[in-house]
Design a protein around this motif. Structure first.
Motif, PDB file in Angstrom:
ATOM      1  N   VAL A 242       0.858  -1.188   0.000  1.00  0.00           N
ATOM      2  CA  VAL A 242       0.000   0.000   0.000  1.00  0.00           C
ATOM      3  C   VAL A 242       0.891   1.235   0.000  1.00  0.00           C
ATOM      4  N   GLY A 243       0.289   2.383  -0.322  1.00  0.00           N
ATOM      5  CA  GLY A 243       1.070   3.602  -0.474  1.00  0.00           C
ATOM      6  C   GLY A 243       1.364   3.910  -1.927  1.00  0.00           C
ATOM      7  N   LEU A 244       0.669   3.195  -2.840  1.00  0.00           N
ATOM      8  CA  LEU A 244       0.858   3.382  -4.276  1.00  0.00           C
ATOM      9  C   LEU A 244      -0.290   4.155  -4.918  1.00  0.00           C
ATOM     10  N   GLY A 245      -1.088   4.801  -4.083  1.00  0.00           N
ATOM     11  CA  GLY A 245      -2.195   5.592  -4.608  1.00  0.00           C
ATOM     12  C   GLY A 245      -3.522   4.873  -4.634  1.00  0.00           C
ATOM     13  N   GLU A 246      -3.569   3.685  -4.036  1.00  0.00           N
ATOM     14  CA  GLU A 246      -4.813   2.913  -4.006  1.00  0.00           C
ATOM     15  C   GLU A 246      -5.829   3.556  -3.053  1.00  0.00           C
ATOM     16  N   GLU A 247      -7.105   3.326  -3.321  1.00  0.00           N
ATOM     17  CA  GLU A 247      -8.174   3.760  -2.421  1.00  0.00           C
ATOM     18  C   GLU A 247      -8.506   2.625  -1.456  1.00  0.00           C
ATOM     19  N   ARG A 248      -8.984   2.978  -0.278  1.00  0.00           N
ATOM     20  CA  ARG A 248      -9.319   1.972   0.727  1.00  0.00           C
ATOM     21  C   ARG A 248     -10.331   0.959   0.193  1.00  0.00           C
ATOM     22  N   ASN A 249     -11.351   1.443  -0.501  1.00  0.00           N
ATOM     23  CA  ASN A 249     -12.373   0.535  -1.026  1.00  0.00           C
ATOM     24  C   ASN A 249     -11.786  -0.457  -2.024  1.00  0.00           C
ATOM     25  N   GLU A 250     -10.749  -0.045  -2.749  1.00  0.00           N
ATOM     26  CA  GLU A 250     -10.097  -0.954  -3.681  1.00  0.00           C
ATOM     27  C   GLU A 250      -9.397  -2.085  -2.929  1.00  0.00           C
ATOM     28  N   VAL A 251      -8.787  -1.762  -1.807  1.00  0.00           N
ATOM     29  CA  VAL A 251      -8.129  -2.794  -0.998  1.00  0.00           C
ATOM     30  C   VAL A 251      -9.163  -3.766  -0.445  1.00  0.00           C
ATOM     31  N   LEU A 252     -10.294  -3.250  -0.015  1.00  0.00           N
ATOM     32  CA  LEU A 252     -11.342  -4.123   0.526  1.00  0.00           C
ATOM     33  C   LEU A 252     -11.910  -5.023  -0.568  1.00  0.00           C
ATOM     34  N   GLN A 253     -12.060  -4.496  -1.782  1.00  0.00           N
ATOM     35  CA  GLN A 253     -12.526  -5.327  -2.894  1.00  0.00           C
ATOM     36  C   GLN A 253     -11.507  -6.405  -3.223  1.00  0.00           C
ATOM     37  N   LEU A 254     -10.234  -6.054  -3.189  1.00  0.00           N
ATOM     38  CA  LEU A 254      -9.181  -7.046  -3.420  1.00  0.00           C
ATOM     39  C   LEU A 254      -9.264  -8.178  -2.394  1.00  0.00           C
ATOM     40  N   MET A 255      -9.537  -7.819  -1.145  1.00  0.00           N
ATOM     41  CA  MET A 255      -9.708  -8.858  -0.118  1.00  0.00           C
ATOM     42  C   MET A 255     -10.834  -9.810  -0.499  1.00  0.00           C
ATOM     43  N   ASP A 256     -11.942  -9.250  -0.966  1.00  0.00           N
ATOM     44  CA  ASP A 256     -13.079 -10.086  -1.374  1.00  0.00           C
ATOM     45  C   ASP A 256     -12.703 -10.993  -2.542  1.00  0.00           C
ATOM     46  N   ASP A 257     -11.941 -10.460  -3.489  1.00  0.00           N
ATOM     47  CA  ASP A 257     -11.506 -11.269  -4.632  1.00  0.00           C
ATOM     48  C   ASP A 257     -10.650 -12.445  -4.173  1.00  0.00           C
ATOM     49  N   LEU A 258      -9.746 -12.188  -3.226  1.00  0.00           N
ATOM     50  CA  LEU A 258      -8.889 -13.260  -2.714  1.00  0.00           C
ATOM     51  C   LEU A 258      -9.703 -14.297  -1.941  1.00  0.00           C
ATOM     52  N   ARG A 259     -10.696 -13.843  -1.195  1.00  0.00           N
ATOM     53  CA  ARG A 259     -11.515 -14.809  -0.455  1.00  0.00           C
ATOM     54  C   ARG A 259     -12.382 -15.634  -1.406  1.00  0.00           C
ATOM     55  N   THR A 260     -12.794 -15.031  -2.523  1.00  0.00           N
ATOM     56  CA  THR A 260     -13.526 -15.797  -3.536  1.00  0.00           C
ATOM     57  C   THR A 260     -12.664 -16.939  -4.058  1.00  0.00           C
ATOM     58  N   ALA A 261     -11.340 -16.693  -4.114  1.00  0.00           N
ATOM     59  CA  ALA A 261     -10.388 -17.726  -4.543  1.00  0.00           C
ATOM     60  C   ALA A 261      -9.955 -18.609  -3.381  1.00  0.00           C
ATOM     61  N   ASP A 262     -10.563 -18.416  -2.209  1.00  0.00           N
ATOM     62  CA  ASP A 262     -10.297 -19.231  -1.015  1.00  0.00           C
ATOM     63  C   ASP A 262      -8.849 -19.107  -0.524  1.00  0.00           C
ATOM     64  N   VAL A 263      -8.262 -17.926  -0.675  1.00  0.00           N
ATOM     65  CA  VAL A 263      -6.904 -17.693  -0.181  1.00  0.00           C
ATOM     66  C   VAL A 263      -6.927 -17.614   1.341  1.00  0.00           C
TER      67      VAL A 263
END
Length: 323
Positions: A228-249
């Motif tokens: 983090v610290g690359l200009g991402e928005e908080r909501n984008e990080v939360l969506q990424l978490m959801d994507d990873l959980r969809t993949a059962d990470v």
């Protein structure tokens, strides 16, 4: 692979990146107090360094300029980077040199096995440069390294941090079949940053790769990390978490990006420890078995302790489900 150390202003580092020579210098933000670490000087550090040199090995600890190298090497922890020091991609965040790699070192698997045994490692992390020049992306070499470690140090648990094997049919399957204990592949950043930060990769291919690991071996632990610290928005990080959980990470790491030189992608902002703690709390509510989120968190930092916790957390979850 994650770039870790700020070497901004160090001209000696710039010669490693001729592919970035024509990029404009980026703005450099002053690092906050919570990001600073001590220089490595301990006896344990020197002993680990000697073993690495003796076996002619490359470590991501050095190549990526990890700020935790003093702590980890003092404890005889190291993460080995296989298949050379030259990467076929030129990610804007990475401190590894880009170019045409040389031939694979056929003695490398045996040398890594020997080093793991000498260091008495309970857990080892094996990562690599991208080798798009190889037909299998280096999958067979990963396989050989895993087998060599098993032969030299049977009790050592093995974590691999692999490239995405983009357009390399059968490569992922080969690595999974070698049965590492943890399969890690980093997303590095949110999808909106891929064009500028990780242009050679594809976000949803990486998500699919992690999902495929679970399809091949549902019991294998999977792991991914971002900066983090690359200009991402908080909501984008939360969506990424959801994507990873969809993949059962199972395991997510989040750390602060630090630019290696002025020619690399700039640090847009420094995320505070409180913000990292918030990300950790949210990630656990989304179902990750293990989360590590802090300014100095790195993919392989405390990997052994984290793996033990990962196994314990899975056992607790299965016990609760059985009640």
């Amino acid at each position: 692979m994650v770039t870790l150390l700020d070497t901004t202003g160090d001209a000696s580092k710039r010669v490693r990146h001729p592919e970035k020579a024509h990029r404009p210098d980026t703005e450099v933000l002053r690092k906050p107090d919570w990001i600073r670490v001590k220089a490595p000087v301990s006896r344990g550090y020197q002993e680990t360094r000697g073993i690495v040199r003796e076996n002619k090995l490359v470590t991501v600890c050095e190549e990526a300029g990890c700020p935790n190298v003093g702590e980890c090497w003092d404890k005889k922890h190291a993460s080995f980077m296989i298949m050379g020091e030259i990467c076929t991609r030129a990610c804007a965040f990475c401190n590894v040199s880009t170019g045409k790699p040389g031939a694979l070192d056929q003695n490398e698997p045996e040398n890594i096995g020997k080093a793991v045994s000498q260091m008495g490692l309970q857990h080892v992390v094996i990562t690599s440069v991208d080798r798009d020049d190889l037909a299998d992306g280096g999958a067979e070499h990963f396989e050989k390294v895993i087998y060599a470690i098993r032969a030299a140090s049977p009790s050592t648990t093995i974590e691999v941090l692999t490239p995405d094997f983009l357009r390399k049919p059968g490569a992922l399957e080969r690595v999974v079949a070698a049965r590492p204990d943890v399969f890690n592949h980093n997303l590095e950043t949110v999808p909106s940053n891929y064009l500028t930060v990780r242009p050679g990769a594809r976000y949803f291919h990486s998500i699919r790769l992690l999902q495929r690991v679970k399809e091949l071996d549902p019991n294998m632990f999977t792991k991914s990390g971002i900066m983090v610290g690359l200009g991402e928005e908080r909501n984008e990080v939360l969506q990424l978490m959801d994507d990873l959980r969809t993949a059962d990470v199972d395991f997510l790491t989040i750390g602060q990006y630090l630019q290696p030189t002025r020619k690399h992608h700039r640090v847009v902002n420094f995320v505070t420890p409180d913000e990292f703690k918030s990300y950790e709390t949210v990630a656990y509510t989304k179902g990750f078995l293990k989360v590590s989120a802090s300014p100095l968190t790195r993919s392989s930092h405390h990997a052994g302790e984290d793996f033990a916790q990962l196994r314990e957390n899975r056992a607790k979850k299965l016990a609760m489900a059985a009640e």
